[in-house]
Scaffold this motif. Structure first.
Motif, PDB file in Angstrom:
ATOM      1  N   GLY A  78     -13.434   3.123  -6.452  1.00  0.00           N
ATOM      2  CA  GLY A  78     -12.425   2.335  -6.802  1.00  0.00           C
ATOM      3  C   GLY A  78     -11.290   1.941  -5.986  1.00  0.00           C
ATOM      4  O   GLY A  78     -10.134   1.729  -6.479  1.00  0.00           O
ATOM      5  N   ILE A  79     -11.403   2.188  -4.796  1.00  0.00           N
ATOM      6  CA  ILE A  79     -10.405   1.910  -3.597  1.00  0.00           C
ATOM      7  C   ILE A  79     -10.493   0.334  -3.150  1.00  0.00           C
ATOM      8  O   ILE A  79     -11.513  -0.184  -2.780  1.00  0.00           O
ATOM      9  N   ASP A  80      -9.417  -0.377  -3.316  1.00  0.00           N
ATOM     10  CA  ASP A  80      -9.261  -1.629  -3.034  1.00  0.00           C
ATOM     11  C   ASP A  80      -8.228  -1.917  -2.004  1.00  0.00           C
ATOM     12  O   ASP A  80      -7.174  -1.693  -2.234  1.00  0.00           O
ATOM     13  N   PRO A  81      -8.369  -2.195  -0.613  1.00  0.00           N
ATOM     14  CA  PRO A  81      -7.380  -2.063   0.444  1.00  0.00           C
ATOM     15  C   PRO A  81      -6.562  -3.299   0.342  1.00  0.00           C
ATOM     16  O   PRO A  81      -5.547  -3.429   0.931  1.00  0.00           O
ATOM     17  N   HIS A  82      -7.201  -4.449  -0.463  1.00  0.00           N
ATOM     18  CA  HIS A  82      -6.423  -5.539  -0.632  1.00  0.00           C
ATOM     19  C   HIS A  82      -5.082  -5.332  -0.824  1.00  0.00           C
ATOM     20  O   HIS A  82      -4.719  -4.886  -1.869  1.00  0.00           O
ATOM     21  N   GLY A  83      -4.010  -5.953  -0.339  1.00  0.00           N
ATOM     22  CA  GLY A  83      -2.525  -5.767  -0.324  1.00  0.00           C
ATOM     23  C   GLY A  83      -2.104  -4.560   0.106  1.00  0.00           C
ATOM     24  O   GLY A  83      -0.647  -4.474  -0.044  1.00  0.00           O
ATOM     25  N   SER A  84      -2.704  -3.591   0.660  1.00  0.00           N
ATOM     26  CA  SER A  84      -2.202  -2.547   1.270  1.00  0.00           C
ATOM     27  C   SER A  84      -1.450  -2.710   2.474  1.00  0.00           C
ATOM     28  O   SER A  84      -1.686  -3.782   3.175  1.00  0.00           O
ATOM     29  N   GLU A  85      -0.462  -2.055   2.842  1.00  0.00           N
ATOM     30  CA  GLU A  85       0.378  -2.499   4.134  1.00  0.00           C
ATOM     31  C   GLU A  85      -0.565  -2.562   5.286  1.00  0.00           C
ATOM     32  O   GLU A  85      -0.516  -3.436   6.183  1.00  0.00           O
ATOM     33  N   ASN A  86      -1.406  -1.702   5.536  1.00  0.00           N
ATOM     34  CA  ASN A  86      -2.525  -1.753   6.653  1.00  0.00           C
ATOM     35  C   ASN A  86      -3.314  -2.918   6.680  1.00  0.00           C
ATOM     36  O   ASN A  86      -3.721  -3.491   7.562  1.00  0.00           O
ATOM     37  N   GLN A  87      -3.764  -3.436   5.455  1.00  0.00           N
ATOM     38  CA  GLN A  87      -4.708  -4.511   5.272  1.00  0.00           C
ATOM     39  C   GLN A  87      -3.932  -5.695   5.501  1.00  0.00           C
ATOM     40  O   GLN A  87      -3.934  -6.698   6.270  1.00  0.00           O
ATOM     41  N   LYS A  88      -2.558  -5.613   5.224  1.00  0.00           N
ATOM     42  CA  LYS A  88      -1.608  -6.874   5.674  1.00  0.00           C
ATOM     43  C   LYS A  88      -1.321  -7.125   7.093  1.00  0.00           C
ATOM     44  O   LYS A  88      -1.461  -8.092   7.783  1.00  0.00           O
ATOM     45  N   ARG A  89      -1.242  -5.901   7.678  1.00  0.00           N
ATOM     46  CA  ARG A  89      -0.996  -5.761   9.139  1.00  0.00           C
ATOM     47  C   ARG A  89      -2.269  -6.336   9.777  1.00  0.00           C
ATOM     48  O   ARG A  89      -2.022  -7.337  10.759  1.00  0.00           O
ATOM     49  N   THR A  90      -3.606  -5.908   9.517  1.00  0.00           N
ATOM     50  CA  THR A  90      -4.664  -6.586  10.145  1.00  0.00           C
ATOM     51  C   THR A  90      -4.814  -7.708   9.921  1.00  0.00           C
ATOM     52  O   THR A  90      -5.384  -8.562  10.783  1.00  0.00           O
ATOM     53  N   THR A  91      -4.409  -8.474   8.475  1.00  0.00           N
ATOM     54  CA  THR A  91      -4.954  -9.829   8.532  1.00  0.00           C
ATOM     55  C   THR A  91      -3.864 -10.587   9.203  1.00  0.00           C
ATOM     56  O   THR A  91      -4.222 -11.697   9.861  1.00  0.00           O
ATOM     57  N   ALA A  92      -2.355 -10.014   9.563  1.00  0.00           N
ATOM     58  CA  ALA A  92      -1.459 -10.726  10.098  1.00  0.00           C
ATOM     59  C   ALA A  92      -1.891 -10.823  11.843  1.00  0.00           C
ATOM     60  O   ALA A  92      -1.685 -11.826  12.340  1.00  0.00           O
ATOM     61  N   ALA A  93      -2.586  -9.703  12.283  1.00  0.00           N
ATOM     62  CA  ALA A  93      -2.768  -9.901  13.693  1.00  0.00           C
ATOM     63  C   ALA A  93      -4.111 -10.601  13.654  1.00  0.00           C
ATOM     64  O   ALA A  93      -4.088 -11.488  14.856  1.00  0.00           O
ATOM     65  N   LEU A  94      -4.972 -10.613  12.841  1.00  0.00           N
ATOM     66  CA  LEU A  94      -6.246 -11.543  12.867  1.00  0.00           C
ATOM     67  C   LEU A  94      -5.548 -12.918  12.785  1.00  0.00           C
ATOM     68  O   LEU A  94      -6.184 -13.979  13.553  1.00  0.00           O
TER      69      LEU A  94
END
Length: 196
Positions: A128-144
């Motif tokens: 039940g872990i959803d990384p979407h919205g986490s700070e590290n997922q946001k960082r990954t998306t920003a870099a991409l």
């Protein structure tokens, strides 16, 4: 018989800054957890992780009270690694053309670890872990996103391609197929992202 987590009144990881030895323990636990997730998925054993990390089971539970906490923390480490890889490409003082070449290298790098990614993300989803919205997922998306923009400005990456498109494509990677077939898939898909 699995050891029970510590009592609620025992100090947790958020109660005070971690000492150097505690930081080393945490790192060993996360490394052991990552290896076991790749082998067993969400069926990882907390006792086995403690043994592999050479820590007491109580120490493991003080850092990560539940299996879900442990897998979520391991997922965070993975997302940081992905973000840092893209940020390193962006940090090079060169034109967008090299940024696009860096994207190509990243694309095939993701391919090489696609089987591990598949197992890891599946384990997270089962808990039940959803990384979407986490700070590290946001960082990954920003870099991409920054990497794609740099490539588009140089004309190397097709206009209109956004981070969500890359995530969509990566979700279709044939993780269970032999390496030559995975590589062929990546070669076939890449022209949809990059200009040849």
């Amino acid at each position: 018989m699995p050891t029970s987590p510590p009592a609620p009144d025992e100090p947790g990881p958020a109660s005070r800054p971690l000492r150097a030895d505690a930081l080393r323990n945490r790192k060993r636990i996360l490394e052991a957890a990552r290896a076991q997730i790749m082998e067993r998925g969400s069926e990882l054993s907390m006792d086995d992780i403690a043994r592999s990390a050479r820590v007491a089971v109580g120490t493991l539970y003080r850092h990560f009270p539940t299996k879900t906490d442990l897998v979520a923390a391991t997922l965070d480490v993975y997302l940081i690694e992905v973000a840092e890889a893209m940020e390193n490409v962006l940090a090079q003082p060169v034109s967008g053309k090299l940024a696009a070449a860096g994207f190509r290298d990243l694309w095939f790098g993701f391919l090489e670890s696609t089987s591990d990614q598949f197992v890891f993300k599946e384990a997270a989803q089962q808990l039940g872990i959803d990384p979407h919205g986490s700070e590290n997922q946001k960082r990954t998306t920003a870099a991409l996103t920054a990497l794609l923009v740099a490539g588009q400005e140089s004309g190397q990456i097709r206009p209109g391609i956004v981070a969500d498109d890359i995530y969509l494509l990566m979700s279709t990677m044939p993780a269970g197929r032999p390496a030559p077939e995975r590589h062929r898939w990546a070669e076939l898909v890449l022209p949809a992202i990059m200009r040849t």
